[in-house]
Write an enzyme that holds these catalytic residues in place. Structure first.
Site, PDB file in Angstrom:
ATOM      1  N   ASP A 130       5.997   3.795   4.372  1.00  0.00           N
ATOM      2  CA  ASP A 130       4.728   3.453   3.773  1.00  0.00           C
ATOM      3  C   ASP A 130       4.258   3.148   5.559  1.00  0.00           C
ATOM      4  OD1 ASP A 130       2.312   4.084   3.802  1.00  0.00           O
ATOM      5  OD2 ASP A 130       1.977   3.019   1.556  1.00  0.00           O
TER       6      ASP A 130
ATOM      7  N   SER B 248      -3.216  -3.217   2.965  1.00  0.00           N
ATOM      8  CA  SER B 248      -2.524  -2.428   2.929  1.00  0.00           C
ATOM      9  C   SER B 248      -2.156  -2.624   3.862  1.00  0.00           C
ATOM     10  CB  SER B 248      -3.223  -0.999   2.338  1.00  0.00           C
ATOM     11  OG  SER B 248      -2.581  -1.156   1.057  1.00  0.00           O
TER      12      SER B 248
ATOM     13  N   HIS C 110      -1.065   5.322   4.372  1.00  0.00           N
ATOM     14  CA  HIS C 110      -1.548   5.309   3.857  1.00  0.00           C
ATOM     15  C   HIS C 110      -3.147   5.004   4.518  1.00  0.00           C
ATOM     16  CE1 HIS C 110      -1.014   1.779   0.874  1.00  0.00           C
ATOM     17  NE2 HIS C 110      -2.020   1.176   1.265  1.00  0.00           N
TER      18      HIS C 110
END
Ligand code: ARG
Length: 685
Positions: free
Chosen positions: A208, A620, A85
């Site tokens: 991810d 992230s 992402h």
């Protein structure tokens, strides 16, 4: 202040890490504040191994990726891994309906097939230095400090950043590398497996990750993109551990958490909830329209992939936050904390003088800003989302910047046209039309009557030139006066005027609020003096440590600390866009072709796991490291039960969701067929 009786909650540890797991710690302070506790918990490293100004240390392997995420270097040739992402918008930008890397995945098979990503850069931290005392003595030293740092670190960016609501100042130096190329990623159905349904949730099975490579000039220094650039040789890269993970193992994360508000007061938290409610309402409406258009047409799906994901991500977070606030009595606990603070303040005359009015001042300013602030949010979430108006705004901005730089009218117009032309790749006019109608109606039905803006959506879209590159070029050829008369331009001006009047009112309170927050935070620090403390996240590098750990989401339910590839197959539903499983992955699973990526104890491939470290957005892609600093996974999410985590840490409930590095490697190597990045990596088995 109201005093609310606490039933369930023990003493609050707001921003003062009483338990190992809470805290986004400052690297230069590890030696003083944390290393002893870290070593006791199992960490085998010294503070100097992690952060050193004079020697290479772990921090040299970690970057801020693309401005809002974290990435880590995993080979001597600048190979970088981050979340899927985090690479998402870059991958989307490189994709077309014919070469849809977002949908189908992509793997370069050699350096030559790595794809340059215009505009993408990564930052390496060179230094952070506390300059509070220097600036307290002489605030005019700021520029000189920055200048000296730039001389010490040639070619680097240097600036001063404030911490603890302006009570502490650090000088920060970064080397910025601007040639970053896309190496590969799994298809979105794996990289974003579970989609918005699983987002912010455990049990999780999202793989991810995406991979990039940092390139440098021949001297290994930052350079603009050139085909002659070479893979960057890092001062440090992370080794990868294939040893596996057990409950209770030491784990730590280094990365770039974005924003937390753990020093916010009850008044501020209440305003946050009110503003979130406005945003949730607008996004619920807008996302429904987006999703319908995306479901109906794969081209629109690609065009709006990133717009949708980023909208939905915050939207779901705010919904979870509201629920968590109620369930965990966040407001009540905050109120209690403030009452305790005031009791401490009241015990001493000097303290009362310094801090006695801070909380009241905060409340007063929050009350003053409420109306204009909520008006600004409402505008931002509705009228400001009408894309043609945004394009008009972009044109205006680039044109004005050109004029400011003494460009001729024609040059400035051309630059503006070029900038706007780039957005049409991801623009679908019919969707913008229906969104505009719905958003304008929502805005006008909710704002103060005198702030209504009359919009005839059909007229606007039928007559503006900002719906396509061709129309815009034609209009721009007639000169700036003609562009100024375009209905999108006119309407945008009207909106901006209205926004400005709100802002003018808001900013006075916001400026005062900043001062009272500074005083309150200074008071909190004095109150808890002697305890390790950490400042709110502000996109600077931090470390958080803890252990691998399961949790109880609710009474009678215990969540395991890891999931496996079997769970991907359990969730598989190829008729549901969010839960599709690629045939190749299913085959690898059936054949048990797992190489060294399976768990020795049961032969299954681990998917995701949980640790109790303290992270937020911006983290992230951060490396999850074991006691020796080897890479065991990537942090990518937080859990639903603790969505209030940005304002208060929940030791029992709060978890960081990570993807196991073995799942990443399986998708790269066995499913993606990309062996060459693996040859560069160093493994610990
Ligand atoms: N919640 C995660 C974060 O904020 C993932 C966001 C992207 N995924 C998504 N489904 N929108 O970092």
């Amino acid at each position: 202040m109201k005093k609310i009786l606490l039933t369930v909650v023990a003493a609050l540890t707001l921003s003062f890490g009483a338990s190992a797991d809470e805290g986004m710690w400052l690297l230069p302070l590890l030696q003083k504040m944390n290393i002893k506790a870290m070593n006791e918990l199992g960490c085998k490293l010294s503070a100097e191994d992690i952060y050193s100004v004079n020697n290479t240390s772990l921090k040299d392997a970690i970057v801020q990726f693309g401005g809002g995420c974290t990435g880590e270097i995993i080979s001597d040739k600048g190979l970088l891994v981050t979340n899927h992402h985090c690479g998402y918008s870059s991958i989307q930008a490189l994709s077309t309906p014919e070469h849809n890397y977002l949908e189908d995945g992509y793997w370069a098979m050699d350096n030559a097939s790595e794809l340059p990503v215009p505009g993408l850069s990564v930052k390496f931290l060179r230094q952070m230095k506390d300059v509070t005392k220097i600036l307290e003595k002489d605030p005019t030293k700021k520029d000189a400090l920055i200048k000296a740092a730039k001389e010490d670190f040639p070619g680097c960016e240097a600036f001063i950043e404030n911490f603890y609501n302006d009570n502490v100042q650090y000088l920060i130096v970064y080397a910025v590398y601007k040639d970053v190329r896309f190496v590969g990623a799994p298809p979105a159905c794996s990289g974003k497996f579970g989609g918005e349904t699983d987002n912010w949730m455990w049990p999780r099975h999202t793989c991810d990750f995406s991979m990039f490579r940092v390139y440098a000039g021949k001297d290994n220094q930052p350079a603009e993109y050139s085909k002659d650039n070479v893979p960057y040789t890092p001062a440090r890269s992370l080794k990868i551990s294939l040893k596996g993970i057990k409950d209770g193992d030491y784990a730590m994360i280094m990365g770039y958490p974005g924003r937390t508000s753990r020093f916010n007061t009850e008044a501020q938290l209440k305003l946050t909830l009110e503003s979130n409610a406005i945003s949730i309402e607008a996004r619920t409406l807008r996302q429904k329209l987006m999703w319908e258009a995306m479901e109906a047409d794969p081209t629109v799906r690609l065009q709006y992939a990133n717009k949708y994901a980023s909208s939905a991500n915050a939207w779901k977070k705010w919904i979870g936050m509201e629920k968590a606030f109620k369930k965990l009595d966040i407001i009540g606990r905050e109120s209690q904390e403030e009452a305790d603070f005031m009791a401490w303040v009241g015990k001493n005359h000097k303290r009362s003088e310094k801090y006695g009015s801070a909380l009241g001042d905060i409340e007063k300013n929050v009350d003053g800003m409420r109306k204009p602030y909520l008006g600004m949010i409402r505008f931002t979430e509705t009228l400001n989302r009408i894309e043609v108006l945004g394009f008009a705004g972009l044109f205006d901005k680039v044109y004005k910047a050109g004029k400011k730089n003494n460009k001729s009218d024609e040059e400035a117009i051309n630059a503006a046209v070029e900038a706007v032309k780039a957005v049409y790749k991801d623009y679908y006019e019919p969707l913008d039309r229906v969104e505009a109608a719905a958003l304008a109606e929502l805005y006008n039905s909710k704002c103060d009557p005198w702030r209504r803006i009359d919009i005839n959506v059909k007229n606007l879209f039928d007559s503006t030139a900002f719906t396509s590159a061709e129309k815009l070029e034609k209009l721009a050829a007639q000169g700036i006066e003609a562009v100024r008369k375009d209905p999108a331009m006119v309407l945008r001006e009207e909106g901006i005027e209205m926004y400005r009047s709100l802002y003018k009112n808001y900013i006075n309170y916001a400026t005062e609020l900043k001062k009272s927050s500074k005083t309150y935070t200074a008071g909190m620090l004095e109150w808890k003096k002697g305890q390790p403390s950490y400042p709110d996240a502000n996109f600077t590098m931090r470390l958080t440590y803890g252990t691998v750990k399961a949790y109880e989401p609710k009474d009678g339910v215990l969540y395991k600390y890891y999931t496996t590839l079997d769970g991907v197959m359990e969730k598989k539903d190829n008729s549901n866009y969010e839960f599709r499983v690629p045939a190749k992955l299913e085959q690898v699973w059936k054949d048990k072709d797992f190489g060294d990526y399976a768990m020795p104890e049961n032969g299954k491939v681990p998917a995701c796991f949980l640790i109790n470290c303290d992270i937020t957005g911006g983290n992230s892609g951060s490396p999850v490291m074991d006691a020796n600093g080897n890479l065991i996974g990537l942090a990518f999410d937080g859990n639903w039960e603790s969505m209030s985590s940005d304002v208060m840490f929940e030791p029992d409930l709060q978890r960081c969701i990570c993807v196991d590095i073995r799942y990443v490697l399986l998708l790269m190597d066995k499913v993606g067929g990309a062996g060459y990045p693996r040859n560069e990596m160093k493994f610990v088995k």
